[in-house]
Design a protein around this motif. Structure first.
Motif, PDB file in Angstrom:
ATOM      1  N   ASP A 114       0.847  -1.192   0.000  1.00 35.50           N
ATOM      2  CA  ASP A 114       0.000   0.000   0.000  1.00 35.50           C
ATOM      3  C   ASP A 114       0.882   1.242   0.000  1.00 35.50           C
ATOM      4  O   ASP A 114       1.816   1.340   0.792  1.00 35.50           O
ATOM      5  N   GLU A 115       0.591   2.199  -0.880  1.00 37.08           N
ATOM      6  CA  GLU A 115       1.332   3.462  -0.852  1.00 37.08           C
ATOM      7  C   GLU A 115       1.017   4.218   0.437  1.00 37.08           C
ATOM      8  O   GLU A 115       1.874   4.868   1.010  1.00 37.08           O
ATOM      9  N   ASP A 116      -0.231   4.105   0.871  1.00 34.04           N
ATOM     10  CA  ASP A 116      -0.697   4.803   2.061  1.00 34.04           C
ATOM     11  C   ASP A 116      -0.677   3.840   3.249  1.00 34.04           C
ATOM     12  O   ASP A 116      -1.453   2.890   3.292  1.00 34.04           O
ATOM     13  N   GLU A 118      -1.766   4.208   6.156  1.00 31.08           N
ATOM     14  CA  GLU A 118      -3.027   4.222   6.908  1.00 31.08           C
ATOM     15  C   GLU A 118      -4.029   3.199   6.378  1.00 31.08           C
ATOM     16  O   GLU A 118      -4.810   2.644   7.138  1.00 31.08           O
ATOM     17  N   SER A 119      -4.013   2.947   5.074  1.00 34.42           N
ATOM     18  CA  SER A 119      -4.913   1.924   4.505  1.00 34.42           C
ATOM     19  C   SER A 119      -4.590   0.549   5.076  1.00 34.42           C
ATOM     20  O   SER A 119      -5.489  -0.209   5.436  1.00 34.42           O
ATOM     21  N   PRO A 138       6.038   1.032   0.717  1.00 33.24           N
ATOM     22  CA  PRO A 138       5.223   1.999  -0.016  1.00 33.24           C
ATOM     23  C   PRO A 138       5.772   2.350  -1.397  1.00 33.24           C
ATOM     24  O   PRO A 138       5.015   2.778  -2.270  1.00 33.24           O
TER      25      PRO A 138
END
Length: 190
Positions: A114-116, A118-119, A138
């Motif tokens: 996931d790049e984010d 938080e996801s 990321p």
């Protein structure tokens, strides 16, 4: 990984997920890898090749993990993302496996692409704690180097860091095979 490459990987994996009847895997032959690269050289991410040196961080950022330096134990490295439905089904089952196999000296590392962050954290909040190690990539270095055909993809490493089995995609029946291979490698190492 460049944005166009990352977008192309994401699009391909989303198409794979949408078109495959179960998870991202369409057939047993395409899901389990045991081939080497051209000319007898072992391609990165293939059975018989050493796991390439790629540095990722634990999701909490506390510790760096060099995937190429995982030696002395049987290891499963799983590449997953919060946007991948089969990954979300597989993760709790891998965590249960990590709990069962810990006594055998087996380590399971789940690398979020996931790049984010938080996801990934949002999904991981679905359980109070995790037995497996969760890492974060990321920039997409791991899939850029290993080139998995599907999401999720699991790499089983022996005690010397050599890839002994690759499972592309996910179906519930895969877990028995993965667990049996990890146990066999762990008993060979002891």
């Amino acid at each position: 990984m460049t944005r166009p490459l990352r977008a192309a990987l994401a699009a391909a994996l989303i198409c794979c997920t949408a078109l495959a009847p179960v998870g991202c895997a369409s057939s047993e032959a395409s899901r389990q890898s045991s081939t080497s690269g051209k000319g007898g050289k072992k391609a990165k991410g293939r059975v018989g090749a050493p796991m390439p040196s790629v540095i990722v961080r634990e999701l909490d950022g506390k510790r760096k993990i060099d995937l190429g330096a995982l030696q002395g134990k049987s290891v499963l490295v799983d590449i997953w993302a919060s946007w991948c439905a089969p990954c979300l089904e597989e993760m709790p089952l891998l965590d249960d496996m990590a709990t069962r196999l810990k006594k055998n000296g087996v380590v399971i590392i789940a690398v979020s692409v996931d790049e984010d962050k938080e996801s990934a954290k949002t999904f991981l909040g679905s359980r109070p704690s995790w037995s497996l190690t969760v890492a974060h990539d990321p920039e997409g270095k791991v899939p850029e180097i290993l080139r998995p055909a599907k999401m999720p993809t699991s790499y089983v490493l022996d005690g010397e860091g050599i890839i002994r089995y690759v499972n592309e995609g996910f179906e519930r029946g895969d877990l028995k095979t993965l667990e049996a291979r990890l146990k066999a490698l762990a008993s060979d190492a002891s």
